[in-house]
Design a protein around this motif. Structure first.
Motif, PDB file in Angstrom:
ATOM      1  N   LEU A  90       0.703  -1.270  -0.129  1.00  0.00           N
ATOM      2  CA  LEU A  90      -0.013  -0.237  -0.019  1.00  0.00           C
ATOM      3  C   LEU A  90       0.604   1.236  -0.414  1.00  0.00           C
ATOM      4  N   ALA A  91       2.545   1.472   0.348  1.00  0.00           N
ATOM      5  CA  ALA A  91       3.222   2.965   0.636  1.00  0.00           C
ATOM      6  C   ALA A  91       3.242   2.528  -0.644  1.00  0.00           C
ATOM      7  N   ASP A  92       3.602   1.872  -1.473  1.00  0.00           N
ATOM      8  CA  ASP A  92       4.031   1.966  -2.727  1.00  0.00           C
ATOM      9  C   ASP A  92       3.064   2.737  -3.605  1.00  0.00           C
ATOM     10  N   TYR A  93       1.585   2.664  -3.043  1.00  0.00           N
ATOM     11  CA  TYR A  93       0.892   3.956  -3.681  1.00  0.00           C
ATOM     12  C   TYR A  93       0.934   5.463  -3.795  1.00  0.00           C
ATOM     13  N   GLY A  94       2.135   5.953  -3.108  1.00  0.00           N
ATOM     14  CA  GLY A  94       2.631   6.679  -2.712  1.00  0.00           C
ATOM     15  C   GLY A  94       3.867   7.503  -3.412  1.00  0.00           C
ATOM     16  N   SER A  96       3.586   6.390  -7.076  1.00  0.00           N
ATOM     17  CA  SER A  96       2.095   6.340  -8.397  1.00  0.00           C
ATOM     18  C   SER A  96       1.000   6.956  -7.847  1.00  0.00           C
ATOM     19  N   ASP A  97       1.004   8.205  -6.622  1.00  0.00           N
ATOM     20  CA  ASP A  97      -0.293   8.471  -6.375  1.00  0.00           C
ATOM     21  C   ASP A  97      -0.918   8.783  -7.788  1.00  0.00           C
ATOM     22  N   LEU A  98      -2.778   8.600  -7.951  1.00  0.00           N
ATOM     23  CA  LEU A  98      -3.515   8.935  -8.464  1.00  0.00           C
ATOM     24  C   LEU A  98      -3.461  10.322  -9.176  1.00  0.00           C
ATOM     25  N   LEU A  99      -3.332  10.980  -7.541  1.00  0.00           N
ATOM     26  CA  LEU A  99      -3.797  12.552  -7.909  1.00  0.00           C
ATOM     27  C   LEU A  99      -2.413  13.513  -7.866  1.00  0.00           C
ATOM     28  N   CYS A 100      -1.556  12.846  -8.422  1.00  0.00           N
ATOM     29  CA  CYS A 100      -0.536  13.398  -8.949  1.00  0.00           C
ATOM     30  C   CYS A 100      -0.007  13.232 -11.237  1.00  0.00           C
ATOM     31  N   TYR A 101      -1.015  12.586 -10.876  1.00  0.00           N
ATOM     32  CA  TYR A 101      -0.592  12.207 -12.275  1.00  0.00           C
ATOM     33  C   TYR A 101      -1.598  13.019 -13.582  1.00  0.00           C
ATOM     34  N   LEU A 148       8.363   9.795   0.858  1.00  0.00           N
ATOM     35  CA  LEU A 148       7.465   8.589   0.750  1.00  0.00           C
ATOM     36  C   LEU A 148       7.921   7.691   2.067  1.00  0.00           C
ATOM     37  N   LYS A 149       9.531   7.722   2.131  1.00  0.00           N
ATOM     38  CA  LYS A 149       9.727   7.256   3.784  1.00  0.00           C
ATOM     39  C   LYS A 149       8.979   7.893   4.990  1.00  0.00           C
TER      40      LYS A 149
END
Length: 236
Positions: A90-94, A96-101, A148-149
């Motif tokens: 789940l942390a990996d989503y950070g 490639s977060d939807l809100l960033c693209y 991310l950390k």
């Protein structure tokens, strides 16, 4: 397990306080998970919902009508034995977060994304101490490692029941930030769902509704709202 037999065998479902939290009793016998662990949940509100789901079953049991029971079972049987792996996923989503693209065009879509997504990124920067930055296009562009950390540490700090609900909030929306915003009750759940669907709603406006896609989206919406409700009831 006997509690999941095809036919209902109990007359009464009720909750009980235990040393581990709360359990659900069927005619005095504790409910067990599919892996045969005794089901203990951390809040009486969750236990009450599970008891109500068992009470609502008729002659034959339909697990599809028991979302609180399913989520609690997942927390006990799955998340508890692979908490670190689930948290890392789940942390990996950070990164490639939807809100960033973001889209590069048309202007109306670009503006709508900024209007609806920027406030969530601003909230994460302030409330979570993790600033994620928008990118134009779909090519992966890594986020700041310190942010991310910080987010990863916060995900790992969730307990098994929180993480079970958080899994659906994040995986269904495609956004780690949305998951945290739901957990913090910083935004209304319906608002968060609609924000996660911004691109799809835009396409519907342009080309009309695809009924099959809409039906699938409604199922995901129900699962997202259930996860939000489960998360909230953990504190009650």
């Amino acid at each position: 397990m006997s509690e999941w037999a095809p036919k209902r065998f109990w007359k009464k479902a009720e909750t009980a306080k235990t040393e581990q939290g709360y359990s659900v009793l069927l005619d005095g016998r504790p409910v067990r998970t599919p892996a045969k662990a005794q089901l203990h949940v951390p809040s009486v509100a969750i236990a009450d919902r599970i008891a109500a789901e068992f009470d609502a079953q008729e002659d034959r049991i339909d697990p599809r009508t028991m979302p609180f029971t399913r989520t609690a079972n997942a927390a006990v049987d799955k998340v508890s034995i692979q908490h670190s792996e689930v948290a890392d996923m789940l942390a990996d989503y950070g990164d490639s977060d939807l809100l960033c693209y973001r889209a590069s065009s048309p202007d109306e879509l670009v503006e709508r994304q900024a209007e609806q997504w920027d406030p969530l990124l601003d909230w994460a920067a302030e409330a979570l101490n993790a600033r994620l930055h928008p990118r134009v296009g779909v090519i992966h562009d890594p986020q700041d490692t310190s942010s991310l950390k910080t987010l990863r540490t916060r995900v790992h700090a969730l307990n098994n029941f929180e993480l079970a609900a958080f899994h659906d909030l994040v995986s269904i929306s495609g956004s780690l930030v949305i998951g945290f915003a739901a957990k913090a009750r910083a935004f209304d759940a319906i608002q968060l769902w609609n924000v996660s669907r911004l691109d799809e709603l835009w396409q519907e406006e342009q080309w009309g509704r695809d009924e099959e896609a809409h039906e699938m989206a409604e199922h995901k919406k129900a699962a997202f709202l259930h996860a939000d409700c489960f998360m909230r009831l953990l504190d009650e």
